[in-house]
Every structure is written in C-alpha cells, then in structure tokens.
Design an enzyme around this catalytic site. Structure first.
Site, PDB file in Angstrom:
ATOM      1  N   CYS A   1       0.887  -1.168   0.000  1.00 17.13           N
ATOM      2  CA  CYS A   1       0.000   0.000   0.000  1.00 17.13           C
ATOM      3  C   CYS A   1       0.918   1.210   0.000  1.00 17.13           C
ATOM      4  O   CYS A   1       2.117   1.055  -0.284  1.00 17.13           O
ATOM      5  CB  CYS A   1      -1.003  -0.026   1.154  1.00 17.13           C
TER       6      CYS A   1
ATOM      7  N   HIS B   1      13.531 -15.018  11.997  1.00 20.98           N
ATOM      8  CA  HIS B   1      13.011 -14.951  13.365  1.00 20.98           C
ATOM      9  C   HIS B   1      11.491 -15.061  13.447  1.00 20.98           C
ATOM     10  O   HIS B   1      10.972 -15.514  14.460  1.00 20.98           O
ATOM     11  CB  HIS B   1      13.425 -13.630  14.024  1.00 20.98           C
TER      12      HIS B   1
HETATM   13  C1  RB5 Z   1      -3.873   5.421   0.759  1.00 21.13           C
HETATM   14  O1  RB5 Z   1      -3.874   6.776   0.474  1.00 21.13           O
HETATM   15  C2  RB5 Z   1      -2.970   5.131   1.944  1.00 21.13           C
HETATM   16  O2  RB5 Z   1      -3.545   5.589   3.107  1.00 21.13           O
HETATM   17  C3  RB5 Z   1      -2.664   3.656   2.024  1.00 21.13           C
HETATM   18  O3  RB5 Z   1      -2.085   3.236   0.839  1.00 21.13           O
HETATM   19  C4  RB5 Z   1      -1.706   3.245   3.116  1.00 21.13           C
HETATM   20  O4  RB5 Z   1      -0.561   4.021   3.141  1.00 21.13           O
HETATM   21  C5  RB5 Z   1      -2.311   3.053   4.447  1.00 21.13           C
HETATM   22  O5  RB5 Z   1      -1.656   2.649   5.424  1.00 21.13           O
END
Ligand code: RB5
Length: 144
Positions: free
Chosen positions: A68, A101
């Site tokens: 993400c 680990h």
């Molecule tokens: C999306 O904008 C962002 O919040 C997500 O990709 C991530 O970083 C969340 O932890």
C-alpha cells in the site's frame, strides 16, 4: 517441478510497486496470483489484505506480497488473520529477519516509502531466507 505460487495484492498507493514486483517474480520463475488492485483509482487496502489472507488459507498460494502507500495499513489488516504473519520491511536486513526470526509468510512494502531496487532486493531476500526455528518457533507459537 511445479512453480511456487506467490499471491500479490495491494491498494492504489502500492500499485506501481506491485507491477514491478510481479514482473520480478515472473522473471524469477515464480507463478503469480494477482488479486489487484488493477490501477491508480482509490480503493480500500483492507479488502486486498483480506483477499490475500483468504487465498493463502485456501492454499491457492504459499506466500504473499502486499503493498500500500506506506505498507502500514495493509500489514495491520493482514495480521488480523491468525494464519498470517505479515512483515513490513524496509531493507534487506528486515526482510531476512522477517524470515529467520518471525517465519513471515507475507512480505509488505510501501509503494511511497521504498524504491524499486530496494524493494526487489527485499523480496529476493524474503523468498530465499529460511526460518531458523528453535526459540523463534516457541515465540511464534505464543502468537496463535
Ligand atoms: C492510501 O492513500 C494510503 O492511506 C494507504 O495506501 C496506506 O498508506 C495506508 O496505510
């Protein structure tokens, strides 16, 4: 010998990195199960973490890669599943330690926090590093 299947998933913040890591896996003779997302349109990262956890539970893949923006949200979501040990890593050392680990079965990286070459290096280390067992097995057992 059949190829190991690696499942990949992530939100829009990790999309570009997921494309890079998918190519890296295919070039290195892994089979890939890509659960999306499939572009830069805004989506919710927990949906993708849960989908990846389900795929591993259903033995559709052995190990996974999540991305993400920061790697934080999607690793929190993935770790809600008892069978997932998702490790947010930032460099080769943390990737190696996540295996040695923690016996991590999912590597997590942030598309906005890590460069493509370091990310590939992390994934390579994650895939080839063995779990050390022993005292670490005892600690992992205390998590579930
Ligand atoms: C999306 O904008 C962002 O919040 C997500 O990709 C991530 O970083 C969340 O932890």
């Amino acid at each position: 010998m059949s190829k190991e299947i690696i499942v990949l998933a992530g939100d829009h913040g990790g999309y570009d990195l997921k494309v890079i890591l998918k190519s890296f896996l295919l070039e290195n003779d892994f089979e890939v199960l890509d659960l999306g997302c499939n572009g830069l349109e805004s989506v919710d990262y927990p949906d993708f973490a849960h989908a990846l956890a389900d795929a591993i539970k259903e033995n559709k893949a052995t190990r996974g890669v999540l991305v993400c923006g920061s790697g934080i949200g999607i690793s929190i979501a993935a770790n809600r599943h008892a069978h997932i040990r998702a490790a947010l890593v930032h460099d080769r050392l943390t990737a190696e330690l996540s295996r040695q680990h923690n016996n991590a079965n999912v590597i997590v990286m942030g598309g906005r926090t890590i460069g493509p070459d370091v990310a590939k290096d992390c994934l390579k280390a994650f895939l080839k590093t063995e779990f050390e067992g022993g005292r670490h097995q005892r600690r992992i057992a205390k998590m579930s």
